[in-house]
Motif scaffolding. Sequence first.
Motif, PDB file in Angstrom:
ATOM      1  N   ARG A  81       0.840  -1.205   0.000  1.00 54.59           N
ATOM      2  CA  ARG A  81       0.000   0.000   0.000  1.00 54.59           C
ATOM      3  C   ARG A  81       0.873   1.253   0.000  1.00 54.59           C
ATOM      4  O   ARG A  81       0.633   2.193  -0.754  1.00 54.59           O
ATOM      5  N   GLN A  82       1.900   1.258   0.852  1.00 51.25           N
ATOM      6  CA  GLN A  82       2.788   2.421   0.918  1.00 51.25           C
ATOM      7  C   GLN A  82       3.536   2.619  -0.393  1.00 51.25           C
ATOM      8  O   GLN A  82       3.708   3.753  -0.845  1.00 51.25           O
ATOM      9  N   MET A  83       3.945   1.525  -1.016  1.00 51.31           N
ATOM     10  CA  MET A  83       4.612   1.624  -2.318  1.00 51.31           C
ATOM     11  C   MET A  83       3.679   2.244  -3.353  1.00 51.31           C
ATOM     12  O   MET A  83       4.095   3.097  -4.143  1.00 51.31           O
ATOM     13  N   LEU A  84       2.430   1.822  -3.357  1.00 50.52           N
ATOM     14  CA  LEU A  84       1.459   2.369  -4.306  1.00 50.52           C
ATOM     15  C   LEU A  84       1.199   3.843  -4.044  1.00 50.52           C
ATOM     16  O   LEU A  84       1.065   4.637  -4.977  1.00 50.52           O
ATOM     17  N   ILE A  85       1.141   4.230  -2.793  1.00 54.20           N
ATOM     18  CA  ILE A  85       0.960   5.641  -2.443  1.00 54.20           C
ATOM     19  C   ILE A  85       2.138   6.462  -2.935  1.00 54.20           C
ATOM     20  O   ILE A  85       1.967   7.550  -3.495  1.00 54.20           O
ATOM     21  N   ILE A  87       4.138   5.758  -5.440  1.00 49.62           N
ATOM     22  CA  ILE A  87       4.067   5.823  -6.906  1.00 49.62           C
ATOM     23  C   ILE A  87       3.034   6.873  -7.312  1.00 49.62           C
ATOM     24  O   ILE A  87       3.275   7.695  -8.204  1.00 49.62           O
ATOM     25  N   ARG A  88       1.880   6.865  -6.662  1.00 49.49           N
ATOM     26  CA  ARG A  88       0.842   7.851  -6.970  1.00 49.49           C
ATOM     27  C   ARG A  88       1.360   9.272  -6.743  1.00 49.49           C
ATOM     28  O   ARG A  88       1.146  10.161  -7.568  1.00 49.49           O
ATOM     29  N   ASP A  89       2.043   9.459  -5.635  1.00 49.79           N
ATOM     30  CA  ASP A  89       2.563  10.796  -5.322  1.00 49.79           C
ATOM     31  C   ASP A  89       3.604  11.251  -6.337  1.00 49.79           C
ATOM     32  O   ASP A  89       3.681  12.429  -6.671  1.00 49.79           O
ATOM     33  N   GLU A  90       4.431  10.318  -6.828  1.00 47.30           N
ATOM     34  CA  GLU A  90       5.425  10.662  -7.840  1.00 47.30           C
ATOM     35  C   GLU A  90       4.756  11.054  -9.159  1.00 47.30           C
ATOM     36  O   GLU A  90       5.255  11.917  -9.879  1.00 47.30           O
ATOM     37  N   LEU A  91       3.648  10.405  -9.466  1.00 50.10           N
ATOM     38  CA  LEU A  91       2.957  10.707 -10.719  1.00 50.10           C
ATOM     39  C   LEU A  91       2.238  12.043 -10.666  1.00 50.10           C
ATOM     40  O   LEU A  91       2.010  12.662 -11.703  1.00 50.10           O
ATOM     41  N   ASN A  92       1.866  12.463  -9.501  1.00 52.43           N
ATOM     42  CA  ASN A  92       1.167  13.763  -9.370  1.00 52.43           C
ATOM     43  C   ASN A  92       2.187  14.831  -9.273  1.00 52.43           C
ATOM     44  O   ASN A  92       2.582  15.692  -9.568  1.00 52.43           O
TER      45      ASN A  92
END
Length: 92
Positions: A81-85, A87-92
């Motif tokens: 979950r933290q990894m996905l968060i 990744i999401r933050d890097e994309l934004n």
Amino acid sequence: MFNVNISHIRYWEKEFDVLKPFKNKKGNRLFTNDDLEHLKLIHHLVKEKGLTIKGAKQKLKDNKEETVDNHELVDRLKTIRQMLIDIRDELN
């Protein structure tokens, strides 16, 4: 590490037979890796799952292996979950 008061850990040490930290001459507790794993499991049962001390003891007594497996799965899912968060933050 566990976000609990030291008194919680001392109390758990009295309540759970699996916790046996070594105490030096000054009385400082030195926890082994096994002790830390047991603390993680107790923390998971009491603080995250909301079991009482009595309930956590019973759970560990009845089916410790299943409880450990469940806790490891939850830890892995939290990591993912933290990894996905991240990744999401890097994309934004």
